[in-house]
Write a protein that holds these residues in place. Structure first.
Motif, PDB file in Angstrom:
ATOM      1  N   PHE A 196       0.841  -1.211   0.000  1.00  0.00           N
ATOM      2  CA  PHE A 196       0.000   0.000   0.000  1.00  0.00           C
ATOM      3  C   PHE A 196       0.866   1.247   0.000  1.00  0.00           C
ATOM      4  O   PHE A 196       1.802   1.368   0.801  1.00  0.00           O
ATOM      5  N   GLY A 244      -1.555   5.568  -3.097  1.00  0.00           N
ATOM      6  CA  GLY A 244      -1.976   5.957  -4.450  1.00  0.00           C
ATOM      7  C   GLY A 244      -3.424   5.548  -4.703  1.00  0.00           C
ATOM      8  O   GLY A 244      -4.000   4.774  -3.928  1.00  0.00           O
ATOM      9  N   ASP A 260      -4.727   3.608  -6.999  1.00  0.00           N
ATOM     10  CA  ASP A 260      -4.945   2.190  -7.296  1.00  0.00           C
ATOM     11  C   ASP A 260      -4.870   1.361  -6.016  1.00  0.00           C
ATOM     12  O   ASP A 260      -5.654   0.437  -5.811  1.00  0.00           O
ATOM     13  N   SER A 261      -3.909   1.724  -5.161  1.00  0.00           N
ATOM     14  CA  SER A 261      -3.822   0.924  -3.929  1.00  0.00           C
ATOM     15  C   SER A 261      -4.956   1.289  -2.974  1.00  0.00           C
ATOM     16  O   SER A 261      -5.334   0.467  -2.141  1.00  0.00           O
ATOM     17  N   ILE A 289       2.501  -3.389   3.737  1.00  0.00           N
ATOM     18  CA  ILE A 289       3.875  -2.900   3.581  1.00  0.00           C
ATOM     19  C   ILE A 289       3.886  -1.597   2.776  1.00  0.00           C
ATOM     20  O   ILE A 289       3.151  -1.439   1.796  1.00  0.00           O
ATOM     21  N   ILE A 299      -1.098  -6.361  -4.981  1.00  0.00           N
ATOM     22  CA  ILE A 299      -0.522  -5.157  -5.604  1.00  0.00           C
ATOM     23  C   ILE A 299      -1.584  -4.514  -6.503  1.00  0.00           C
ATOM     24  O   ILE A 299      -2.379  -5.210  -7.140  1.00  0.00           O
ATOM     25  N   GLY A 300      -1.558  -3.187  -6.563  1.00  0.00           N
ATOM     26  CA  GLY A 300      -2.563  -2.458  -7.364  1.00  0.00           C
ATOM     27  C   GLY A 300      -2.108  -2.196  -8.794  1.00  0.00           C
ATOM     28  O   GLY A 300      -2.385  -1.131  -9.334  1.00  0.00           O
ATOM     29  N   THR A 301      -1.443  -3.163  -9.399  1.00  0.00           N
ATOM     30  CA  THR A 301      -0.998  -2.990 -10.798  1.00  0.00           C
ATOM     31  C   THR A 301      -2.201  -3.081 -11.735  1.00  0.00           C
ATOM     32  O   THR A 301      -3.099  -3.892 -11.520  1.00  0.00           O
ATOM     33  N   THR A 355      -2.695  12.753 -11.627  1.00  0.00           N
ATOM     34  CA  THR A 355      -3.486  11.596 -12.076  1.00  0.00           C
ATOM     35  C   THR A 355      -2.777  10.274 -11.818  1.00  0.00           C
ATOM     36  O   THR A 355      -3.396   9.213 -11.827  1.00  0.00           O
ATOM     37  N   ILE A 407       0.824   9.055  -9.354  1.00  0.00           N
ATOM     38  CA  ILE A 407       1.789   9.712  -8.477  1.00  0.00           C
ATOM     39  C   ILE A 407       3.049   8.876  -8.287  1.00  0.00           C
ATOM     40  O   ILE A 407       2.995   7.730  -7.838  1.00  0.00           O
ATOM     41  N   ARG A 463      -0.580   9.002 -17.130  1.00  0.00           N
ATOM     42  CA  ARG A 463       0.814   9.191 -16.734  1.00  0.00           C
ATOM     43  C   ARG A 463       1.451  10.395 -17.411  1.00  0.00           C
ATOM     44  O   ARG A 463       2.675  10.568 -17.356  1.00  0.00           O
ATOM     45  N   ARG A 474       3.784  12.292 -15.327  1.00  0.00           N
ATOM     46  CA  ARG A 474       5.013  11.636 -14.841  1.00  0.00           C
ATOM     47  C   ARG A 474       6.110  12.043 -15.816  1.00  0.00           C
ATOM     48  O   ARG A 474       6.253  11.474 -16.893  1.00  0.00           O
TER      49      ARG A 474
HETATM   50  N1  LIG Z   1       6.121   2.791  -2.372  1.00  0.00           N
HETATM   51  C1  LIG Z   1       5.282   1.771  -2.441  1.00  0.00           C
HETATM   52  N2  LIG Z   1       4.958   1.067  -1.336  1.00  0.00           N
HETATM   53  C2  LIG Z   1       4.095   0.034  -1.388  1.00  0.00           C
HETATM   54  N3  LIG Z   1       3.521  -0.361  -2.517  1.00  0.00           N
HETATM   55  C3  LIG Z   1       3.800   0.278  -3.655  1.00  0.00           C
HETATM   56  C4  LIG Z   1       4.691   1.380  -3.697  1.00  0.00           C
HETATM   57  N4  LIG Z   1       4.757   1.849  -4.960  1.00  0.00           N
HETATM   58  C5  LIG Z   1       3.954   1.051  -5.687  1.00  0.00           C
HETATM   59  N5  LIG Z   1       3.372   0.116  -4.905  1.00  0.00           N
HETATM   60  C6  LIG Z   1       2.442  -0.929  -5.340  1.00  0.00           C
HETATM   61  O1  LIG Z   1       2.398  -0.915  -6.756  1.00  0.00           O
HETATM   62  C7  LIG Z   1       1.077  -0.571  -7.203  1.00  0.00           C
HETATM   63  C8  LIG Z   1       1.150   0.201  -8.489  1.00  0.00           C
HETATM   64  O2  LIG Z   1       1.771   1.452  -8.255  1.00  0.00           O
HETATM   65  P1  LIG Z   1       1.234   2.713  -9.042  1.00  0.00           P
HETATM   66  O3  LIG Z   1       2.104   3.872  -8.702  1.00  0.00           O
HETATM   67  O4  LIG Z   1       1.057   2.364 -10.468  1.00  0.00           O
HETATM   68  O5  LIG Z   1      -0.251   2.866  -8.448  1.00  0.00           O
HETATM   69  P2  LIG Z   1      -0.808   3.780  -7.315  1.00  0.00           P
HETATM   70  O6  LIG Z   1       0.352   4.440  -6.621  1.00  0.00           O
HETATM   71  O7  LIG Z   1      -1.700   2.983  -6.450  1.00  0.00           O
HETATM   72  O8  LIG Z   1      -1.637   4.866  -8.101  1.00  0.00           O
HETATM   73  P3  LIG Z   1      -1.072   6.001  -9.089  1.00  0.00           P
HETATM   74  O9  LIG Z   1      -0.977   5.331 -10.434  1.00  0.00           O
HETATM   75  O10 LIG Z   1      -2.106   7.045  -9.052  1.00  0.00           O
HETATM   76  O11 LIG Z   1       0.261   6.466  -8.606  1.00  0.00           O
HETATM   77  C9  LIG Z   1       0.454   0.165  -6.041  1.00  0.00           C
HETATM   78  O12 LIG Z   1      -0.956   0.130  -6.100  1.00  0.00           O
HETATM   79  C10 LIG Z   1       1.020  -0.604  -4.860  1.00  0.00           C
HETATM   80  O13 LIG Z   1       0.318  -1.826  -4.674  1.00  0.00           O
END
Ligand SMILES: Nc1ncnc2c1ncn2[C@@H]1O[C@H](COP(=O)(O)OP(=O)(O)OP(=O)(O)O)[C@@H](O)[C@H]1O
Ligand SMILES: Cc1cc2nc3c(=O)[nH]c(=O)nc-3n(C[C@H](O)[C@H](O)[C@H](O)COP(=O)(O)O)c2cc1C
Ligand SMILES: [Mg+2]
Length: 506
Positions: free
Chosen positions: A42, A45, A47-48, A83, A134-136, A193, A195, A229, A232
């Motif tokens: 988590f 973001g 997605d998470s 985590i 994971i929020g992929t 949009t 982060i 993105r 970014r």
């Molecule tokens: N620093 C981190 N700590 C823990 N999990 C992470 C971290 N960075 C990424 N993740 C995991 O990878 C996933 C994808 O990351 P991503 O940055 O694409 O999505 P997000 O941060 O949830 O949303 P956004 O696309 O708006 O940044 C996250 O949803 C999370 O599960």
């Protein structure tokens, strides 16, 4: 459970389906792995944040299904190991939202202060961890090739990556957060949009208020999710390069006029093997020739995924462009896109934009929850739109799948491709041709033509008979008019008075 009630009570059928599939993945994970050996990655973001609430709902449903009624009151929250890889470059808003959220939902937090890989190595050494949520999502640079359950990559510590929202679009994410009325990080209301770190992330310019550049609309107002993105700055995946476009839309860069281009054509049809003839392949050859492209190869293959993929694999690296005719649609025999996906080593995944076009065209006239026709090769597909086309054409890297079923439709699709910059169909230097007829026999002219081919290797010298008894037509085609004329002059002067120009090689 408030999340479950909010989604099940909403009128958005797509949302309900996405939700049902995602919570099913969550429940499967809880059924497969001991609870203490599962973790949730988590980072605050969007997605998470979606994932957090899906895990809460999935955990509740899992407990309910396993008959833990006595515990039902206690499962309002899901005390899953969480985590967070905290970095000094994270936005303070992200940090505070992350800490606030884990406290609100009673998540036991393990903060990690190293990079993903070594952090995970340390985590796995410390505590057995079999699976990590994971929020992929599709469209993320690291999503290609992943499934809802994907083992970590070679070289990474061993665990199962569980991706419940892999097939969710940008719009799905926002529909869910707004439908469930859950809190999300405040940066999304300021035009961010997607982060990353403070060094590579700015608000998305597509959300900037036209009256003042400093004010941005909220993230959920972004209409084209493919551009999430765009803020970014370093790692953007979807930068759109603008080339100079001629008035007809066809890219026409002066330097390009001299380059040579080659294409191959793959006709996908079982019928071509005995019951009908290929007209579309022949028509497409002429069209390519007319814009100065050489056709290196025309193949007819059966409606079988492997036949298509083997042919695409051969042609895609050999030629600038590959055209596929046939095998597109909802029938069992429509395997062209599966063949393309296999050739590129990617899977077929739902494409929301294409799904929208399909539902505009045919309403909900498809079976099941999913529109199978909206499954496109993941991560490599570009939709080529044109106002004259009912559906966009599908381009996967340098492979274009045409939907035409007859020559008239092919004419329209071709005109639209020429009018669409993203098709990559640049005008190459045109061919010039000369056709010379003679009543001489093939035996008489053969040695001279063989020498001519060696001397004029830049001119294609073809030869065919109108009938076995003649006459013979020699076809000289090239890009340099002077060379074609010189080859023709050499041939006619060798056989004085025996060759005359004919209109074309019929
Ligand atoms: N620093 C981190 N700590 C823990 N999990 C992470 C971290 N960075 C990424 N993740 C995991 O990878 C996933 C994808 O990351 P991503 O940055 O694409 O999505 P997000 O941060 O949830 O949303 P956004 O696309 O708006 O940044 C996250 O949803 C999370 O599960
Ligand atoms: C829990 C977790 C597990 C990961 N597992 C892998 C992996 O198995 N293979 C891999 O190449 N990257 C892995 N990554 C890294 C991600 O692919 C990606 O770099 C990360 O989510 C950052 O995404 P971003 O660049 O969009 O911010 C993992 C990341 C996290 C947080
Ligand atoms: Mg992020």
């Amino acid at each position: 459970m408030e999340i479950d009630e909010a989604v099940r009570g909403c009128s958005d059928r797509r949302m309900r389906t996405k939700y049902a599939n995602a919570v099913y993945v969550v429940q499967r994970a809880f059924a497969l792995y001991p609870f203490e050996e599962v973790a949730f990655s988590f980072n605050g973001g969007k997605d998470s944040t979606v994932l957090l609430h899906l895990i809460r709902a999935g955990y509740y449903l899992y407990k309910k299904d396993s008959g833990d009624v006595a515990e039902m009151d206690a499962v309002k929250n899901c005390p899953l190991r969480t985590i967070y890889f905290e970095s000094p470059c994270a936005f303070p808003e992200i940090n505070s939202f992350t800490y606030e959220t884990v406290s609100t939902y009673g998540l036991p937090l393990e903060t990690i202060h190293s990079d993903f890989k070594s952090g995970l190595e340390g985590l796995l050494k410390e505590k057995p961890t079999k699976a990590i949520f994971i929020g992929t999502r599709i469209g993320d640079p690291n999503a290609v090739g992943q499934e809802q359950f994907s083992p970590s990559s070679p070289g990474w510590p061993p665990f199962m990556r569980v991706n419940p929202i892999l097939d969710w679009s940008y719009r799905d994410v926002w529909s869910f957060l707004l439908t469930c009325k859950v809190k999300y990080c405040s940066l999304y209301d300021q035009g961010y949009t997607s982060i990353g770190s403070i060094h590579d992330t700015v608000p998305n310019a597509l959300l900037s208020d036209s009256s003042t550049e400093k004010i941005f609309r909220p993230a959920y107002m972004l209409t084209d999710g493919r551009l999430e993105r765009a803020g970014r700055t370093k790692k953007t995946n979807h930068n759109i390069e603008m080339n100079s476009v001629a008035s007809n839309g066809m890219t026409s860069i002066e330097g390009e006029q001299t380059i040579s281009r080659a294409a191959s054509i793959i006709v996908v049809s079982d019928e071509m093997f005995g019951t009908t003839e290929d007209k579309l392949g022949a028509a497409l050859c002429k069209k390519l020739h007319a814009i100065g492209w050489r056709v290196s190869h025309v193949a007819v293959v059966r409606n079988e995924i492997d036949s298509v993929s083997e042919e695409v694999e051969r042609c895609k690296s050999m030629d600038d462009m590959v055209f596929i005719l046939g095998g597109l649609g909802p029938l069992h025999s429509d395997v062209s896109l599966a063949g393309v996906a296999k050739a590129f080593g990617v899977r077929l995944a739902p494409d929301e934009e294409f799904e929208d076009y399909l539902s505009q065209l045919m309403g909900n006239n498809y079976t099941g929850d999913r529109n199978e026709m909206a499954l496109l090769p993941e991560g490599i597909t570009e939709l080529l739109n044109h106002k004259r086309l009912p559906l966009p054409l599908i381009k996967c890297r340098n492979v274009i799948t045409l939907a035409a079923t007859n020559v008239d439709e092919l004419d329209t699709e071709w005109d639209c491709l020429l009018d669409t910059q993203e098709s990559g169909l640049v005008q190459a230097k045109p061919f010039v041709s000369k056709h010379l007829g003679t009543t001489l026999t093939d035996v008489q002219i053969a040695p001279v033509l063989a020498k001519l081919c060696l001397e004029f290797s830049d001119v294609y010298i073809g030869c065919h008979r109108i009938s076995r008894a003649g006459p013979l037509v020699v076809n000289l085609t090239g890009k340099d008019n002077q060379r074609v004329e010189a080859a023709a002059e050499k041939l006619t002067s060798t056989f004085e008075g025996q060759f005359s120009q004919v209109d074309s090689c019929k």
